[in-house]
Scaffold this motif. Structure first.
Motif, PDB file in Angstrom:
ATOM      1  N   GLY A  26       9.945  -2.013 -11.021  1.00 57.87           N
ATOM      2  CA  GLY A  26       9.480  -3.168 -10.241  1.00 57.87           C
ATOM      3  C   GLY A  26       9.080  -2.766  -8.828  1.00 57.87           C
ATOM      4  N   LYS A  27       9.886  -1.939  -8.213  1.00 51.46           N
ATOM      5  CA  LYS A  27       9.601  -1.464  -6.856  1.00 51.46           C
ATOM      6  C   LYS A  27       8.314  -0.634  -6.841  1.00 51.46           C
ATOM      7  N   VAL A  28       8.153   0.235  -7.847  1.00 48.93           N
ATOM      8  CA  VAL A  28       6.970   1.087  -7.912  1.00 48.93           C
ATOM      9  C   VAL A  28       5.698   0.256  -8.086  1.00 48.93           C
ATOM     10  N   LYS A  29       5.759  -0.768  -8.918  1.00 46.15           N
ATOM     11  CA  LYS A  29       4.587  -1.634  -9.100  1.00 46.15           C
ATOM     12  C   LYS A  29       4.188  -2.270  -7.771  1.00 46.15           C
ATOM     13  N   ASN A  30       5.174  -2.728  -7.020  1.00 45.47           N
ATOM     14  CA  ASN A  30       4.891  -3.328  -5.705  1.00 45.47           C
ATOM     15  C   ASN A  30       4.329  -2.288  -4.738  1.00 45.47           C
ATOM     16  N   LEU A  31       4.904  -1.095  -4.747  1.00 45.38           N
ATOM     17  CA  LEU A  31       4.434  -0.029  -3.855  1.00 45.38           C
ATOM     18  C   LEU A  31       3.003   0.379  -4.202  1.00 45.38           C
ATOM     19  N   LEU A  32       2.719   0.489  -5.501  1.00 48.05           N
ATOM     20  CA  LEU A  32       1.359   0.833  -5.928  1.00 48.05           C
ATOM     21  C   LEU A  32       0.363  -0.223  -5.481  1.00 48.05           C
ATOM     22  N   GLY A  33       0.719  -1.484  -5.677  1.00 51.15           N
ATOM     23  CA  GLY A  33      -0.160  -2.575  -5.255  1.00 51.15           C
ATOM     24  C   GLY A  33      -0.418  -2.537  -3.760  1.00 51.15           C
ATOM     25  N   ALA A  34       0.619  -2.278  -2.987  1.00 53.61           N
ATOM     26  CA  ALA A  34       0.470  -2.220  -1.530  1.00 53.61           C
ATOM     27  C   ALA A  34      -0.342  -1.005  -1.096  1.00 53.61           C
ATOM     28  N   LEU A  35      -0.106   0.131  -1.747  1.00 51.98           N
ATOM     29  CA  LEU A  35      -0.828   1.348  -1.382  1.00 51.98           C
ATOM     30  C   LEU A  35      -2.305   1.253  -1.747  1.00 51.98           C
ATOM     31  N   ILE A  36      -2.565   0.928  -2.996  1.00 49.86           N
ATOM     32  CA  ILE A  36      -3.948   0.888  -3.466  1.00 49.86           C
ATOM     33  C   ILE A  36      -4.667  -0.346  -2.938  1.00 49.86           C
ATOM     34  N   GLY A  37      -3.993  -1.483  -2.971  1.00 50.51           N
ATOM     35  CA  GLY A  37      -4.601  -2.723  -2.491  1.00 50.51           C
ATOM     36  C   GLY A  37      -4.901  -2.711  -1.008  1.00 50.51           C
ATOM     37  N   GLY A  38      -4.133  -1.949  -0.250  1.00 51.57           N
ATOM     38  CA  GLY A  38      -4.350  -1.868   1.191  1.00 51.57           C
ATOM     39  C   GLY A  38      -5.401  -0.869   1.589  1.00 51.57           C
ATOM     40  N   SER A  39      -5.966  -0.189   0.607  1.00 51.39           N
ATOM     41  CA  SER A  39      -6.967   0.834   0.896  1.00 51.39           C
ATOM     42  C   SER A  39      -8.357   0.355   0.492  1.00 51.39           C
ATOM     43  N   PHE A  40      -8.715  -0.814   0.906  1.00 52.85           N
ATOM     44  CA  PHE A  40     -10.022  -1.379   0.616  1.00 52.85           C
ATOM     45  C   PHE A  40     -11.077  -0.576   1.380  1.00 52.85           C
ATOM     46  N   PRO A  41     -12.224  -0.222   0.872  1.00 56.50           N
ATOM     47  CA  PRO A  41     -12.808  -0.609  -0.402  1.00 56.50           C
ATOM     48  C   PRO A  41     -12.565   0.363  -1.546  1.00 56.50           C
ATOM     49  N   PRO A  49       3.933   2.268   2.296  1.00 57.85           N
ATOM     50  CA  PRO A  49       2.505   2.421   2.006  1.00 57.85           C
ATOM     51  C   PRO A  49       1.617   2.486   3.256  1.00 57.85           C
ATOM     52  N   LYS A  50       1.982   1.774   4.295  1.00 55.51           N
ATOM     53  CA  LYS A  50       1.157   1.762   5.515  1.00 55.51           C
ATOM     54  C   LYS A  50       1.089   3.136   6.172  1.00 55.51           C
ATOM     55  N   THR A  51       2.203   3.866   6.137  1.00 54.98           N
ATOM     56  CA  THR A  51       2.220   5.165   6.810  1.00 54.98           C
ATOM     57  C   THR A  51       1.480   6.248   6.034  1.00 54.98           C
ATOM     58  N   VAL A  52       1.253   6.046   4.742  1.00 54.30           N
ATOM     59  CA  VAL A  52       0.565   7.066   3.938  1.00 54.30           C
ATOM     60  C   VAL A  52      -0.857   6.657   3.554  1.00 54.30           C
ATOM     61  N   ARG A  53      -1.306   5.512   4.047  1.00 52.34           N
ATOM     62  CA  ARG A  53      -2.622   5.004   3.650  1.00 52.34           C
ATOM     63  C   ARG A  53      -3.759   5.966   4.017  1.00 52.34           C
ATOM     64  N   ALA A  54      -3.707   6.554   5.196  1.00 54.50           N
ATOM     65  CA  ALA A  54      -4.762   7.489   5.605  1.00 54.50           C
ATOM     66  C   ALA A  54      -4.756   8.718   4.693  1.00 54.50           C
ATOM     67  N   TYR A  55      -3.561   9.182   4.340  1.00 54.03           N
ATOM     68  CA  TYR A  55      -3.455  10.325   3.433  1.00 54.03           C
ATOM     69  C   TYR A  55      -4.000   9.956   2.056  1.00 54.03           C
TER      70      TYR A  55
END
Length: 160
Positions: A64-79, A135-141
């Protein structure tokens, strides 16, 4: 080389190999001509890759935690993050959409899976867990690895 160094090296190499294999499987899933199913398949492949990476690094898997983390990581990296979804949905357009989806989705799926894998390898290598992942701290990576993943995925040679 000490036993610990051999184990760490083997873990990292195994993790890198797992990411590449998962990237190839994601690219194959991107060829599935059924919109939405392809997106769900790619998400499942990424989830399984992270489960296996966590096992390699001795980190307790929390689905459950991983699904949320994936959504935040990938979803926050628009486009770049929504590229696989739009490529998959483009398959709904008769004839042209299928062609566009067949060309773009495998590349985007492979790049996304590659980037997700690289992010989690970096996180686990530094001693992180799912509870300490931000997820916010690794978004650029993630974005950097997504670009690299597109290059890696596009360099796959077709059989002669």
């Amino acid at each position: 080389m000490t036993e610990l160094e051999k184990t760490e090296s083997t873990t990292f190499e195994s993790a890198e190999d797992l990411v590449k294999k998962s990237m190839y499987v994601s690219m194959a899933a991107g060829l599935v001509p059924v919109p939405i199913f392809d997106f769900l398949a790619i998400s499942g492949i990424q989830l399984e890759m992270i489960r296996r990476l966590s096992h390699l690094y001795g980190v307790t898997f929390m689905e459950g935690k991983v699904k949320n983390l994936l959504g935040a990581l990938i979803g926050g990296s628009f486009p770049s993050s929504v590229a696989p979804l739009f490529a998959g949905l483009s398959k709904l357009i008769p004839i042209v959409g299928s062609t566009i989806g067949a060309v773009t989705l495998p590349l985007a799926a492979g790049a996304s899976t590659y980037a997700v894998g690289k992010v989690f390898i970096q996180h686990f290598e530094s001693g992180g867990t799912f509870l300490t992942f931000d997820p916010k701290t690794v978004r650029a990576y993630y974005e950097e690895q997504f670009k690299e993943g597109k290059i890696v995925a596009s360099e796959i040679k077709k059989p002669s």
